[in-house]
Write an enzyme that holds these catalytic residues in place. Sequence first.
Site, PDB file in Angstrom:
ATOM      1  N   GLY A 171       0.818  -1.219   0.000  1.00 33.59           N
ATOM      2  CA  GLY A 171       0.000   0.000   0.000  1.00 33.59           C
ATOM      3  C   GLY A 171       0.841   1.254   0.000  1.00 33.59           C
ATOM      4  N   GLY A 173       0.451   4.048  -1.438  1.00 30.59           N
ATOM      5  CA  GLY A 173      -0.293   5.291  -1.258  1.00 30.59           C
ATOM      6  C   GLY A 173      -0.345   5.694   0.202  1.00 30.59           C
ATOM      7  N   ASP A 174      -0.413   4.702   1.075  1.00 31.88           N
ATOM      8  CA  ASP A 174      -0.353   4.948   2.517  1.00 31.88           C
ATOM      9  C   ASP A 174       1.080   5.057   3.015  1.00 31.88           C
ATOM     10  OD1 ASP A 174      -3.188   4.776   3.417  1.00 31.88           O
ATOM     11  OD2 ASP A 174      -3.057   2.779   2.552  1.00 31.88           O
ATOM     12  N   LEU A 175       1.919   4.088   2.645  1.00 31.20           N
ATOM     13  CA  LEU A 175       3.238   3.966   3.268  1.00 31.20           C
ATOM     14  C   LEU A 175       4.184   5.086   2.863  1.00 31.20           C
ATOM     15  CD1 LEU A 175       3.707   0.097   2.928  1.00 31.20           C
ATOM     16  CD2 LEU A 175       2.815   1.393   4.862  1.00 31.20           C
ATOM     17  N   ALA A 178       3.038   8.247   4.524  1.00 28.73           N
ATOM     18  CA  ALA A 178       3.396   8.204   5.943  1.00 28.73           C
ATOM     19  C   ALA A 178       4.868   8.529   6.152  1.00 28.73           C
ATOM     20  CB  ALA A 178       3.085   6.824   6.505  1.00 28.73           C
TER      21      ALA A 178
END
Length: 391
Positions: A171, A173-175, A178
């Site tokens: 993921g 898009g998240d990682l 972040a």
Amino acid sequence: MGALSDVRVLDLTQVLAGPYCTMLLADMGADVVKIERPGGDLIRSNPPYVDDPDAEPYGGYFQSVNRGKRSIELDLAGDDRDTFLDLVESADVVVENYRAGTMESFDLSYERLAEHNPELIYASIRGFGDPRTGKTDRQGQPAFDIIAQALGGVMEITGEADGPPMKVGPGIGDLFTATLNCIGILGALHHRDRTGEGQYVDTAMYDSMLSMTERAIYLQSYEGEAPTRCGNAHPTLFPYNAYEVADGYVVVSAFGTNHWRAFCAAIDRPGLAEEYATPAARLKHRESLYDEIAAWMREHETADVIDRLEGDVPVAPVQDTEAIFADDHVHDRDMLYEVEQPGADESVRIAGSAIKMSETNPEPRGRAPILDEHREEILAELAAQEQAIDE
């Protein structure tokens, strides 16, 4: 002691992007207090679980990105709002990944928190950013990893040339969002150390994916047309691809002339090195060269290919997680970390920290917390803090 052992983070995040960001801070020594809404983080109940009826009911998803944190359950829309504001007064960082406007609905905006703690670093992770750093019509819309990968151009350049757009497996898009948020927080802390000023840090998933597709952006600008999918190949380098071998797949990156010559010698094709001596020639004839290399690869097993090329040519087998768990490099680099699964007789393994430091090496600091596990501890610290202020 970790590099951030004097930093306290109030973590209002859930699911993946926010928890991964605060996990990085916890690995570097920060005291991360995970403030969970009533019922806890949405992913506490996500599988997989250990096969033990007495195990604490949180799975691998929650365990992997919430290790080393403390948990307290607070209702920010109810009676716990004042407790949260008290915690803010001694915090260094607040991180949240709600939709834009959610914290304002609790009357807990950055501006309100800054009244209680002017030196506070307030960080948000959203699909489309926060109006404070650039207002757009998309803000307030829900977003998940696949949405960010689709909008940011990742899916358009991922997959086979004749196949559909494909999201990247992890993921990102998240990682990646972040990770950028964590970098922003560290920068803001450094600025505060120099000036005493707190500030707002904002990273958007869409923005982050656009940043990650940097090659697509400059190709569009330089060539005037949108790049698209080319499988495991590279649009401007050859050979740079995955090849099927008799027992799996290997990847080869031999686009540099020195590596190309070593590669041709290793596969008993020295004539190719002379005939296609320049990167431009190799790129121009990439299709016929690929076919010839692929035919040779199919006749050899992974071990033979690696033995011939490793050390002289960038080469690697395509590994699954069983191979990763068996790789000495992974263990030598402490990239698998064993943590307790509460209530179970067995421990579990999660990914270690990829950040290595000579003096304050980050490391996972224990398992993920049980919901509200540290309430008494955190409230006792708060009471002691208030008493010290009164005195």
